[in-house]
Write a protein that holds these residues in place. Structure first.
Motif, mmCIF file in Angstrom:
data_model
loop_
_atom_site.group_PDB
_atom_site.id
_atom_site.type_symbol
_atom_site.label_atom_id
_atom_site.label_comp_id
_atom_site.label_asym_id
_atom_site.label_seq_id
_atom_site.Cartn_x
_atom_site.Cartn_y
_atom_site.Cartn_z
ATOM 1 N N PHE A 180 5.155 9.568 -7.667
ATOM 2 C CA PHE A 180 6.310 9.834 -8.531
ATOM 3 C C PHE A 180 6.094 9.427 -9.987
ATOM 4 C CE2 PHE A 180 8.669 9.629 -4.429
ATOM 5 C CZ PHE A 180 9.075 10.934 -4.440
ATOM 6 N N VAL A 181 5.107 8.566 -10.250
ATOM 7 C CA VAL A 181 4.919 8.090 -11.619
ATOM 8 C C VAL A 181 3.568 8.523 -12.181
ATOM 9 C CG1 VAL A 181 4.916 6.092 -13.139
ATOM 10 C CG2 VAL A 181 6.386 6.101 -11.118
ATOM 11 N N LEU A 182 2.491 8.153 -11.455
ATOM 12 C CA LEU A 182 1.162 8.426 -12.006
ATOM 13 C C LEU A 182 0.869 9.924 -12.077
ATOM 14 C CD1 LEU A 182 -0.944 5.583 -10.363
ATOM 15 C CD2 LEU A 182 0.079 5.680 -12.636
ATOM 16 N N LEU A 183 1.209 10.626 -10.993
ATOM 17 C CA LEU A 183 0.900 12.053 -10.950
ATOM 18 C C LEU A 183 1.631 12.826 -12.056
ATOM 19 C CD1 LEU A 183 -0.878 13.901 -9.225
ATOM 20 C CD2 LEU A 183 1.151 14.473 -7.909
ATOM 21 N N PRO A 184 2.969 12.630 -12.203
ATOM 22 C CA PRO A 184 3.644 13.314 -13.315
ATOM 23 C C PRO A 184 3.065 12.915 -14.672
ATOM 24 C CG PRO A 184 5.256 12.491 -11.765
ATOM 25 C CD PRO A 184 3.944 11.942 -11.341
ATOM 26 N N ALA A 185 2.726 11.618 -14.843
ATOM 27 C CA ALA A 185 2.155 11.173 -16.120
ATOM 28 C C ALA A 185 0.847 11.908 -16.391
ATOM 29 C CB ALA A 185 1.933 9.668 -16.094
ATOM 30 N N LEU A 186 0.053 12.040 -15.335
ATOM 31 C CA LEU A 186 -1.232 12.737 -15.453
ATOM 32 C C LEU A 186 -1.005 14.202 -15.837
ATOM 33 C CD1 LEU A 186 -4.079 11.565 -14.787
ATOM 34 C CD2 LEU A 186 -4.006 12.973 -12.727
ATOM 35 N N ALA A 187 -0.024 14.809 -15.172
ATOM 36 C CA ALA A 187 0.272 16.216 -15.442
ATOM 37 C C ALA A 187 0.724 16.395 -16.893
ATOM 38 C CB ALA A 187 1.357 16.711 -14.485
ATOM 39 N N ILE A 188 1.523 15.452 -17.377
ATOM 40 C CA ILE A 188 1.991 15.544 -18.765
ATOM 41 C C ILE A 188 0.811 15.403 -19.728
ATOM 42 C CG2 ILE A 188 3.385 14.382 -20.532
ATOM 43 C CD1 ILE A 188 5.400 13.757 -18.270
ATOM 44 N N ALA A 189 -0.063 14.447 -19.416
ATOM 45 C CA ALA A 189 -1.244 14.237 -20.270
ATOM 46 C C ALA A 189 -2.093 15.507 -20.324
ATOM 47 C CB ALA A 189 -2.057 13.067 -19.745
ATOM 48 N N LEU A 190 -2.255 16.125 -19.154
ATOM 49 C CA LEU A 190 -3.047 17.353 -19.068
ATOM 50 C C LEU A 190 -2.407 18.457 -19.926
ATOM 51 C CD1 LEU A 190 -5.524 18.409 -17.402
ATOM 52 C CD2 LEU A 190 -3.839 19.482 -15.903
ATOM 53 N N PHE A 191 -1.069 18.533 -19.817
ATOM 54 C CA PHE A 191 -0.342 19.556 -20.567
ATOM 55 C C PHE A 191 -0.526 19.347 -22.065
ATOM 56 C CE2 PHE A 191 3.631 20.599 -22.813
ATOM 57 C CZ PHE A 191 3.611 21.969 -22.642
ATOM 58 N N ILE A 192 -0.425 18.083 -22.499
ATOM 59 C CA ILE A 192 -0.575 17.797 -23.928
ATOM 60 C C ILE A 192 -1.981 18.156 -24.400
ATOM 61 C CG2 ILE A 192 -0.606 15.919 -25.638
ATOM 62 C CD1 ILE A 192 1.798 14.744 -24.232
ATOM 63 N N GLY A 193 -2.969 17.879 -23.533
ATOM 64 C CA GLY A 193 -4.348 18.235 -23.864
ATOM 65 C C GLY A 193 -4.498 19.730 -24.066
ATOM 66 N N LEU A 194 -3.944 20.501 -23.120
ATOM 67 C CA LEU A 194 -4.026 21.961 -23.210
ATOM 68 C C LEU A 194 -3.301 22.468 -24.454
ATOM 69 C CD1 LEU A 194 -3.452 22.980 -19.495
ATOM 70 C CD2 LEU A 194 -5.545 23.276 -20.824
ATOM 71 N N LYS B 133 0.829 -1.205 0.000
ATOM 72 C CA LYS B 133 0.000 0.000 0.000
ATOM 73 C C LYS B 133 0.869 1.263 0.000
ATOM 74 C CE LYS B 133 -4.563 0.599 2.055
ATOM 75 N NZ LYS B 133 -5.330 0.310 3.299
ATOM 76 N N GLU B 134 1.872 1.245 0.868
ATOM 77 C CA GLU B 134 2.771 2.382 1.002
ATOM 78 C C GLU B 134 3.498 2.654 -0.317
ATOM 79 O OE1 GLU B 134 6.503 2.856 3.774
ATOM 80 O OE2 GLU B 134 4.735 2.362 4.966
ATOM 81 N N GLN B 135 3.920 1.565 -0.966
ATOM 82 C CA GLN B 135 4.670 1.726 -2.210
ATOM 83 C C GLN B 135 3.761 2.230 -3.322
ATOM 84 O OE1 GLN B 135 7.627 1.822 -1.484
ATOM 85 N NE2 GLN B 135 7.084 0.833 0.449
ATOM 86 N N LEU B 136 2.472 1.817 -3.285
ATOM 87 C CA LEU B 136 1.541 2.313 -4.300
ATOM 88 C C LEU B 136 1.374 3.822 -4.169
ATOM 89 C CD1 LEU B 136 -1.184 -0.463 -4.528
ATOM 90 C CD2 LEU B 136 0.623 0.107 -6.160
ATOM 91 N N VAL B 137 1.397 4.292 -2.931
ATOM 92 C CA VAL B 137 1.342 5.740 -2.716
ATOM 93 C C VAL B 137 2.547 6.401 -3.384
ATOM 94 C CG1 VAL B 137 1.459 7.565 -0.982
ATOM 95 C CG2 VAL B 137 0.020 5.568 -0.580
#
Lengths: 315, 371
Positions: free
Chosen positions: B41-55, B32-36
């Motif tokens: 470190f992985v999902l959040l930046p990926a999401l941010a990049i996806a959002l940026f590409i969308g914009l 659980k801790e590692q999923l956090v």
């Protein structure tokens, strides 16, 4: 020829006078201060001390009384302002591996391993030795402080106690004539501290080399030392009367706690220190130029009330 | 130390906390801790990049003028692929040309041999004629064998040239800044003498330096045949500008690092009676390495940033020139190519930064910098 005739009787007199072992370090009327003019601050005044060959001397004092300055003078890291400071009759003008200093905060070089730290001092002090001889010497001292398993580690991977052991081994490996310990255990927790006290004692009893230790712990001083000299609080700190510790060696802290001699000595030293501090504060108050403020004799109101729990009061 | 500890130290030293949760997961630590950690470190930046590409896509559809359009992510991607394909095609063409020339050389050589034989058999008057013909063919063979394709540098060539330029400039800057910094740090007198220069020159823009660097280089190269020169003038001008700008962070940090070496370490050196040189190499330099590398990291970042501008002005065939030429060219894919090179420049800068963090962490024991 005439000079030889003149000096001969003098040395004879000196030898005949000393019933105790020869002093290895002599301090006569030593003064030390910092700054100049109006910002001049005298730290130590009129220090007279003989450190005898082979004795374990403890200097005890409160923090801020100039203990570290005192040790820096002995080590040669600071120079005296007046008086004489000699070792084996030679004036101390600077630091020398003959007086090995164990620093309060270990001062290990973080980029070197345990072995590297000790090797640095061995290689610098015994430059004439062969490579293999020096390496063996280093290993011997790593083993002496029980760090063979951690010889490849760097200081940041060690506990405080282990670091101080490395620091001790580094200094002992220089084979100093006098070992100077500047509050070596004050940064350690109580448990580690007592273990290391006994270890320092054990090492000292094997080597019996001259040792000067500065500490703020009276119990520690009594445990390890032959003589205890209190350092009166600064500014203008001077040394108090020496207390001789006549407890049999080897000493164990667990046994000492029940000894009446130990308790008596501890009380005597502690009472002396408390008394001189009290006096120094009174002197300071008397000489201070700051305006005196008469404090009103008040007591918070709540303190006068009998203690009532808030829970019961609510009922 | 077990593999887990080793890998965790590796993550820390290289400044890549991204990998840490994966290592811990593999070592069988709390899932659980590692999923956090992974989501941080992985999902959040990926999401941010996806959002940026969308914009970015949305912006690309909006920002359209008569002459130009903000390139969309796909257009940028395609332009990038095209640049790499152009590089591959160019290389292929060069190889083909080279091969052709090689065949020509072999043929010419064969011809020369033929004339030699004829000359041997021929009568006296024709002998010199055949010999001259053989000589001519031999010359042609040598010329063809030594052929080097002189096509315009491709995008990849320009990246490599930029890397070489910045490395050269950065090395010169380091070679100047560290010794001066060490001297300034060791002697307050030297420092007092140097401070006015440092204070005045530090904030100067690279573009102001460039003409002065160019003057010095033109003077140094006067009377030298450009063919004989080891480096081209444009390359040296760019590299010198990079040096002049990336000098200061290293210089200032080295001075600070050397001046602030722990007094206790110096006391150790004094008790051991180390000589001046030993004190420098065994105590002062190792103790100031972390700050020195922190300075080098800033320097390399500044150098890379300056290089792009310097390349544009000095016409050094690097990324800056690529951006400038593409902009001047003004074809339909120009802006997509420029956008792609912006990303490439950023990515290279990121790699530089990581390398310097890693080096800094390697020399600072027990005091790793945050990534």
């Amino acid at each position: 020829m005439s000079t030889a005739v003149l000096t001969d009787p003098k040395t004879k007199i000196r030898v005949s006078q000393s019933s105790a072992p020869q002093p290895i370090i002599q301090m006569r009327e030593v003064c030390k201060g910092f700054g100049s003019g109006v910002t001049r601050n005298e730290v130590l005044t009129n220090i007279n001390l003989n450190v005898r060959e082979g004795e374990f001397l403890a200097i005890v004092g409160f923090s801020g009384s100039g203990k570290s300055t005192f040790m820096k003078l002995l080590a040669g890291l600071e120079t005296i302002d007046s008086g004489t400071l000699t070792m084996d009759g030679q004036t101390i003008t600077g630091p020398n591996p003959e007086r090995g200093l164990v620093f309060q905060n270990y001062s290990l070089l973080p980029w070197l391993t345990v072995r590297g730290n000790i090797a640095l001092s061995v290689n610098s002090v015994f430059r004439k030795w062969g490579r293999g001889e020096r390496a063996d010497h280093v290993e011997k001292f790593i083993e002496m402080v029980g760090l063979t398993h951690a010889a490849h580690r760097r200081p940041h991977e060690l506990s405080g106690g282990m670091r101080q052991r490395v620091s001790l081994a580094r200094t002992l490996a220089m084979k100093p004539k006098v070992l100077l310990l500047d509050e070596p255990l004050s940064a350690l927790d109580a448990m580690t501290r007592s273990v290391l006290q006994e270890e320092i004692l054990k090492i000292w009893e094997e080597e019996r080399q001259t040792c000067v230790m500065i500490t703020n712990d009276v119990d520690e001083a009594i445990l390890v030392a032959d003589r205890i000299v209190p350092l009166n609080p600064g500014p203008n700190a001077s040394l108090g009367p020496a207390f001789t510790v006549e407890l049999d060696r080897p000493r164990k802290s667990s046994e000492l706690n029940h000894s009446d001699a130990f308790k008596g000595l501890r009380n005597a030293v502690t009472n002396y220190l408390v008394a001189v501090r009290q006096k120094s504060r009174e002197d300071e108050a008397a000489t201070t130029t700051a305006p005196k403020v008469e404090l009103p004799d008040l007591e918070p109101l709540a303190m006068k009330l009998p203690h009532v729990s808030s829970l019961t009061a609510a009922k | 130390m077990n593999w887990r500890g080793k890998l965790l130290t590796f993550c820390k030293v290289t400044g890549m906390p991204v990998l840490e949760p994966f290592v811990r997961l593999a070592a069988g630590e709390d899932v659980k801790e590692q999923l956090v950690g992974i989501s941080k470190f992985v999902l959040l930046p990926a999401l941010a990049i996806a959002l940026f590409i969308g914009l970015w896509s949305a912006a690309a559809k909006t920002i359209v003028s008569d002459s130009a359009q903000l390139p969309s992510p796909t257009a940028t991607w395609n332009a990038g692929i095209e640049l790499f394909e152009m590089h591959a095609d160019q290389r292929q063409a060069d190889r083909d040309a080279k091969k052709e020339k090689l065949t020509e050389a072999v043929e010419s050589l064969a011809m020369a041999r033929g004339f030699d034989e004829l000359a041997a058999k021929a009568t006296e008057e024709k002998k010199s004629l055949y010999a001259a013909e053989a000589q001519k063919n031999r010359k042609r063979a040598v010329l063809a064998a030594n052929y080097t394709p002189s096509s315009a540098p491709t995008f990849i060539d320009q990246i490599i040239n930029s890397l070489v330029t910045v490395a050269f400039g950065f090395l010169i800057a380091t070679a100047i800044a560290i010794p001066i910094g060490v001297m300034c740090g060791m002697s307050p007198w030297v420092n007092a003498a140097m401070t006015p220069f440092i204070q005045v020159f530090k904030p100067v823009s690279p573009l102001a330096w460039l003409p002065i660097a160019a003057v010095v280089i033109i003077w140094a190269y006067s009377g030298t045949d450009p063919e004989d020169a080891l480096f081209s003038k444009a390359f040296l001008t760019s590299a010198a500008t990079v040096s002049l700008c990336s000098l200061w962070p290293t210089l200032v940090n080295t001075t600070f690092g050397v001046a602030s070496v722990n007094q206790d370490y110096l006391n150790v050196a004094r008790v051991l009676k180390l000589s001046w040189a030993q004190q420098l190499y065994k105590i002062i330099l190792p103790a100031s390495l972390p700050l020195m590398f922190a300075g080098l990291r800033i320097s390399l970042g500044v150098g890379w940033m300056v290089l792009i501008a310097a390349d544009m002005l000095a016409q050094n065939p690097g990324l800056g020139k690529f951006v400038w030429d593409t902009y001047q060219n003004g074809s339909s894919v120009s802006y997509a190519r420029i956008t792609f090179s912006v990303i490439v420049i950023g990515a290279i800068g990121l790699v530089f930064d990581r390398i310097m963090i890693c080096l800094r962490n390697l020399v600072s024991f027990g005091d790793t910098a945050p990534a």
